[in-house]
Design a protein around this motif. Structure first.
Motif, PDB file in Angstrom:
ATOM      1  N   ASP A  69       0.849  -1.172   0.000  1.00 15.58           N
ATOM      2  CA  ASP A  69       0.000   0.000   0.000  1.00 15.58           C
ATOM      3  C   ASP A  69       0.899   1.241   0.000  1.00 15.58           C
ATOM      4  O   ASP A  69       2.007   1.191   0.528  1.00 15.58           O
ATOM      5  N   CYS A  70       0.407   2.355  -0.587  1.00 16.89           N
ATOM      6  CA  CYS A  70       1.189   3.597  -0.581  1.00 16.89           C
ATOM      7  C   CYS A  70       1.654   3.919   0.841  1.00 16.89           C
ATOM      8  O   CYS A  70       2.781   4.352   1.062  1.00 16.89           O
ATOM      9  N   SER A  71       0.767   3.670   1.814  1.00 12.63           N
ATOM     10  CA  SER A  71       1.078   4.044   3.202  1.00 12.63           C
ATOM     11  C   SER A  71       2.191   3.190   3.807  1.00 12.63           C
ATOM     12  O   SER A  71       2.736   3.539   4.849  1.00 12.63           O
ATOM     13  N   ASN A  72       2.548   2.086   3.163  1.00  9.67           N
ATOM     14  CA  ASN A  72       3.665   1.300   3.674  1.00  9.67           C
ATOM     15  C   ASN A  72       4.994   2.040   3.483  1.00  9.67           C
ATOM     16  O   ASN A  72       5.943   1.801   4.222  1.00  9.67           O
ATOM     17  N   CYS A  73       5.045   2.913   2.466  1.00  8.93           N
ATOM     18  CA  CYS A  73       6.294   3.633   2.206  1.00  8.93           C
ATOM     19  C   CYS A  73       6.174   5.139   2.444  1.00  8.93           C
ATOM     20  O   CYS A  73       7.124   5.768   2.894  1.00  8.93           O
ATOM     21  N   HIS A  74       5.018   5.701   2.081  1.00  6.74           N
ATOM     22  CA  HIS A  74       4.854   7.159   2.181  1.00  6.74           C
ATOM     23  C   HIS A  74       4.020   7.519   3.379  1.00  6.74           C
ATOM     24  O   HIS A  74       2.920   6.969   3.530  1.00  6.74           O
TER      25      HIS A  74
ATOM     26  N   ALA B 120       6.466   7.472   5.818  1.00  8.54           N
ATOM     27  CA  ALA B 120       7.405   7.021   6.850  1.00  8.54           C
ATOM     28  C   ALA B 120       8.790   6.676   6.301  1.00  8.54           C
ATOM     29  O   ALA B 120       9.799   7.050   6.894  1.00  8.54           O
ATOM     30  N   ILE B 121       8.858   5.999   5.161  1.00 11.30           N
ATOM     31  CA  ILE B 121      10.172   5.596   4.647  1.00 11.30           C
ATOM     32  C   ILE B 121      10.664   6.579   3.577  1.00 11.30           C
ATOM     33  O   ILE B 121      11.830   6.938   3.536  1.00 11.30           O
ATOM     34  N   PHE B 122       9.756   7.003   2.687  1.00 10.07           N
ATOM     35  CA  PHE B 122      10.146   7.917   1.605  1.00 10.07           C
ATOM     36  C   PHE B 122       9.165   9.082   1.498  1.00 10.07           C
ATOM     37  O   PHE B 122       7.955   8.864   1.456  1.00 10.07           O
ATOM     38  N   ILE B 123       9.687  10.306   1.396  1.00  8.71           N
ATOM     39  CA  ILE B 123       8.859  11.458   1.060  1.00  8.71           C
ATOM     40  C   ILE B 123       8.480  11.291  -0.415  1.00  8.71           C
ATOM     41  O   ILE B 123       9.362  11.032  -1.244  1.00  8.71           O
ATOM     42  N   PRO B 124       7.187  11.392  -0.758  1.00 11.01           N
ATOM     43  CA  PRO B 124       6.793  11.136  -2.146  1.00 11.01           C
ATOM     44  C   PRO B 124       7.167  12.292  -3.071  1.00 11.01           C
ATOM     45  O   PRO B 124       6.302  12.998  -3.589  1.00 11.01           O
TER      46      PRO B 124
ATOM     47  N   ASN C 253      14.735  12.149  -1.228  1.00  8.90           N
ATOM     48  CA  ASN C 253      15.256  11.238  -0.215  1.00  8.90           C
ATOM     49  C   ASN C 253      16.719  10.915  -0.459  1.00  8.90           C
ATOM     50  O   ASN C 253      17.129  10.670  -1.592  1.00  8.90           O
ATOM     51  N   ASN C 254      17.473  10.930   0.627  1.00  9.78           N
ATOM     52  CA  ASN C 254      18.880  10.610   0.531  1.00  9.78           C
ATOM     53  C   ASN C 254      19.047   9.096   0.704  1.00  9.78           C
ATOM     54  O   ASN C 254      18.879   8.572   1.793  1.00  9.78           O
ATOM     55  N   ILE C 255      19.319   8.399  -0.406  1.00 11.24           N
ATOM     56  CA  ILE C 255      19.438   6.939  -0.320  1.00 11.24           C
ATOM     57  C   ILE C 255      20.868   6.539  -0.661  1.00 11.24           C
ATOM     58  O   ILE C 255      21.452   7.081  -1.596  1.00 11.24           O
ATOM     59  N   SER C 256      21.428   5.619   0.083  1.00  7.76           N
ATOM     60  CA  SER C 256      22.759   5.111  -0.256  1.00  7.76           C
ATOM     61  C   SER C 256      22.796   3.611   0.023  1.00  7.76           C
ATOM     62  O   SER C 256      21.955   3.079   0.744  1.00  7.76           O
TER      63      SER C 256
ATOM     64  N   LEU D 197      22.063  -1.413   3.325  1.00  4.94           N
ATOM     65  CA  LEU D 197      22.648  -2.564   4.022  1.00  4.94           C
ATOM     66  C   LEU D 197      22.321  -2.551   5.512  1.00  4.94           C
ATOM     67  O   LEU D 197      22.225  -3.593   6.150  1.00  4.94           O
ATOM     68  N   LEU D 198      22.149  -1.362   6.061  1.00  8.55           N
ATOM     69  CA  LEU D 198      21.834  -1.264   7.488  1.00  8.55           C
ATOM     70  C   LEU D 198      20.340  -1.391   7.764  1.00  8.55           C
ATOM     71  O   LEU D 198      19.882  -1.202   8.887  1.00  8.55           O
ATOM     72  N   GLY D 199      19.566  -1.693   6.730  1.00  7.21           N
ATOM     73  CA  GLY D 199      18.145  -1.950   6.945  1.00  7.21           C
ATOM     74  C   GLY D 199      17.270  -0.707   6.902  1.00  7.21           C
ATOM     75  O   GLY D 199      16.156  -0.713   7.410  1.00  7.21           O
ATOM     76  N   GLU D 200      17.793   0.386   6.294  1.00 12.64           N
ATOM     77  CA  GLU D 200      16.974   1.588   6.138  1.00 12.64           C
ATOM     78  C   GLU D 200      16.582   1.749   4.669  1.00 12.64           C
ATOM     79  O   GLU D 200      17.107   1.074   3.806  1.00 12.64           O
ATOM     80  N   LYS D 201      15.694   2.709   4.387  1.00 19.43           N
ATOM     81  CA  LYS D 201      15.239   3.007   3.015  1.00 19.43           C
ATOM     82  C   LYS D 201      14.797   1.707   2.313  1.00 19.43           C
ATOM     83  O   LYS D 201      14.044   0.948   2.877  1.00 19.43           O
ATOM     84  N   CYS D 202      15.343   1.452   1.125  1.00 15.15           N
ATOM     85  CA  CYS D 202      14.955   0.218   0.419  1.00 15.15           C
ATOM     86  C   CYS D 202      15.244  -1.013   1.293  1.00 15.15           C
ATOM     87  O   CYS D 202      14.588  -2.054   1.175  1.00 15.15           O
ATOM     88  N   GLY D 203      16.224  -0.892   2.191  1.00 14.17           N
ATOM     89  CA  GLY D 203      16.638  -2.010   3.047  1.00 14.17           C
ATOM     90  C   GLY D 203      15.638  -2.367   4.136  1.00 14.17           C
ATOM     91  O   GLY D 203      15.808  -3.373   4.819  1.00 14.17           O
ATOM     92  N   VAL D 204      14.585  -1.561   4.303  1.00 21.66           N
ATOM     93  CA  VAL D 204      13.536  -1.953   5.245  1.00 21.66           C
ATOM     94  C   VAL D 204      12.961  -3.306   4.808  1.00 21.66           C
ATOM     95  O   VAL D 204      12.670  -4.161   5.636  1.00 21.66           O
ATOM     96  N   CYS D 205      12.822  -3.482   3.490  1.00 21.80           N
ATOM     97  CA  CYS D 205      12.265  -4.753   2.983  1.00 21.80           C
ATOM     98  C   CYS D 205      13.308  -5.611   2.274  1.00 21.80           C
ATOM     99  O   CYS D 205      13.305  -6.830   2.404  1.00 21.80           O
ATOM    100  N   HIS D 206      14.173  -4.947   1.465  1.00 25.09           N
ATOM    101  CA  HIS D 206      15.156  -5.716   0.691  1.00 25.09           C
ATOM    102  C   HIS D 206      16.315  -6.117   1.601  1.00 25.09           C
ATOM    103  O   HIS D 206      17.073  -5.282   2.055  1.00 25.09           O
ATOM    104  N   GLY D 207      16.437  -7.400   1.854  1.00 27.78           N
ATOM    105  CA  GLY D 207      17.415  -7.896   2.816  1.00 27.78           C
ATOM    106  C   GLY D 207      16.706  -8.469   4.026  1.00 27.78           C
ATOM    107  O   GLY D 207      17.337  -8.917   4.976  1.00 27.78           O
TER     108      GLY D 207
END
Lengths: 134, 299
Positions: B245-250, B252-256, B261-264, B269-279
């Protein structure tokens, strides 16, 4: 200054991850994404609960649990208790004898090895913090 | 004596297959394996397991022949977990264990046990060079650091977090069974969930109690440029809104907002941004190409 720090952090993360590959080999390793929930179980003399993501995502989109039912993205972060479950919250929204088998099947959920910590199994982070080489 | 003639074929067939000069070592290994991995159930007879040393429990099973019993031990059946729930055991280990269990029955029945010394030595000598077996922990495994194919998607009883002593554990589904019709990948669950969903190999509900409702997707790609040789990242809303759902990411994780968003990779790898789910649940970081999918124009 800020730049420097993020660079350091970045390098650190990459470094640990390279070392962490070794950990993969040693143990048998449960299915990727299996969540062990053990905030209360051990203390209560129950085996920890194990939640298999792979099994549930075959049946439901993430949205059903993580948006509609309100599960936060954090292993152990939802303060799940049996009271909430029998009142239809969390696992109890489905494990109610209607959508899925009911709560009397204790040992299907409480199936973890006693003493297993709350975790998402095989997560990148888990591999990062575990010491390399077993 | 009658009992003995029945076992003779077992003895012969086992010798033929194992074909190792040190039969004593084999018996020892069998005893060790049984002690570590089989007595927990087969000692007290948990879940209806045939008891060690109780010939009565094994009478009909034995008639299937050693090879069949070994096969079932390897593959598991009913409440008997594959490999007795211990994926570290080789086929040779399991064969040794089954032989040891069967030999133990005859000792209890006070018929001449197929003792080590009684095995026809000539049969052993007539064999060609011994096949390589894995009785000892080999140092030169093909895969030293990576988990070998045989240890992927283990059954719950053997996966290290489920308790094999728990009756419910053996009822749980074996992931391999569920994944068998799905397209494979090289990491995570070893399943390509995006392709599996597209192909209709699974049909996860979008709404808890209404199987007829389908996902509302958003087809919007966001390209994030990456410095250096790594291809740019294409973030696809489509594949995500199939599941989420949109609310799963926007928000809290990404400003739409593109680029807000500053992603690296470090954060991921530390489990933030895309790493909340990927990994954790979605395909892990190892699959660089799935995210870094847009090659840069050649200069």
């Amino acid at each position: 200054m800020l730049k420097k720090r993020t660079n350091l952090r970045r390098r650190l993360a990459w470094m640990i991850s390279a070392g962490a590959l070794a950990v993969l080999s040693g143990q048998a390793g449960a299915e990727y994404g299996d969540v062990v929930i053990n905030n209360y179980s051990d203390q209560a003399g129950m085996r920890p609960a194990v939640f298999p993501h792979w099994f549930h995502r075959i049946r439901f989109r993430c949205k059903v649990c993580h948006a509609d039912l309100g599960f936060k993205f954090q292993a152990g972060g939802n303060d799940i208790t049996m009271l909430k479950i029998i009142d239809g919250e969390y696992c109890g929204a489905c494990h109610n004898g209607d959508v899925a088998w009911s709560v009397e099947n204790c040992d299907l959920c409480h199936s973890g090895k006693p003493g297993t910590k709350t975790q998402v199994h095989e997560s990148t982070l888990q591999k990062l913090v575990a010491p390399a080489g077993k | 004596m009658h009992g003995y003639s029945k076992i003779l074929p077992f003895v012969l067939s086992s010798v033929a297959i194992v074909a190792v000069p040190e039969i004593a070592a084999q018996t020892e290994r069998g005893a060790e394996v049984v002690k570590i991995s089989c007595t927990s159930c087969h000692g007290p007879g948990i879940l209806g397991a045939p008891k060690l040393g109780v010939a009565e429990d094994w009478k009909e099973r034995r008639a299937k022949g050693l090879d069949e019993l070994v096969k079932r031990t390897i593959e598991g059946f009913n409440q008997m977990p594959p490999r007795g729930g211990n994926v570290n055991l080789s086929d040779a280990d399991l064969r040794a264990a089954v032989e040891f269990i069967l030999a133990g029955l005859d000792k209890h029945a006070e018929t001449p046990a197929p003792a080590v010394a009684e095995r026809p030595a000539t049969v052993v000598e007539a064999k060609p060079a011994p096949k390589p077996t894995q009785r000892k922990q080999p140092v030169n495994n093909f895969n030293r650091l990576m988990k070998p194919a045989s240890k992927r998607n283990p059954p719950p009883a053997a996966d290290g977090i489920h308790d094999p002593q728990n009756a419910g554990t053996t009822i749980l589904q074996h992931p391999k069974e569920a994944f068998s019709p799905m397209p494979k990948s090289n990491s995570g669950n070893r399943v390509d969930w995006v392709k599996a969903l597209d192909a209709g190999d699974l049909n996860p509900r979008f709404v808890l109690d209404d199987p007829s409702k389908t996902a509302v997707t958003l087809d919007l790609n966001i390209v994030r440029e990456v410095k250096g040789s790594m291809p740019d990242v294409v973030y696809p809303h489509k594949q995500h809104t199939e599941w989420l759902d949109c609310s799963n990411c926007h928000p809290a994780i990404f400003i739409p907002k593109k680029g807000a968003n500053n992603i690296s990779m470090a954060a991921i790898l530390l489990g933030e941004k895309c790493g909340v789910c990927h990994g954790k649940v979605a395909f892990p970081v190892a699959e660089c190409r799935k995210c870094h999918s847009k090659n840069k124009p050649k200069q």
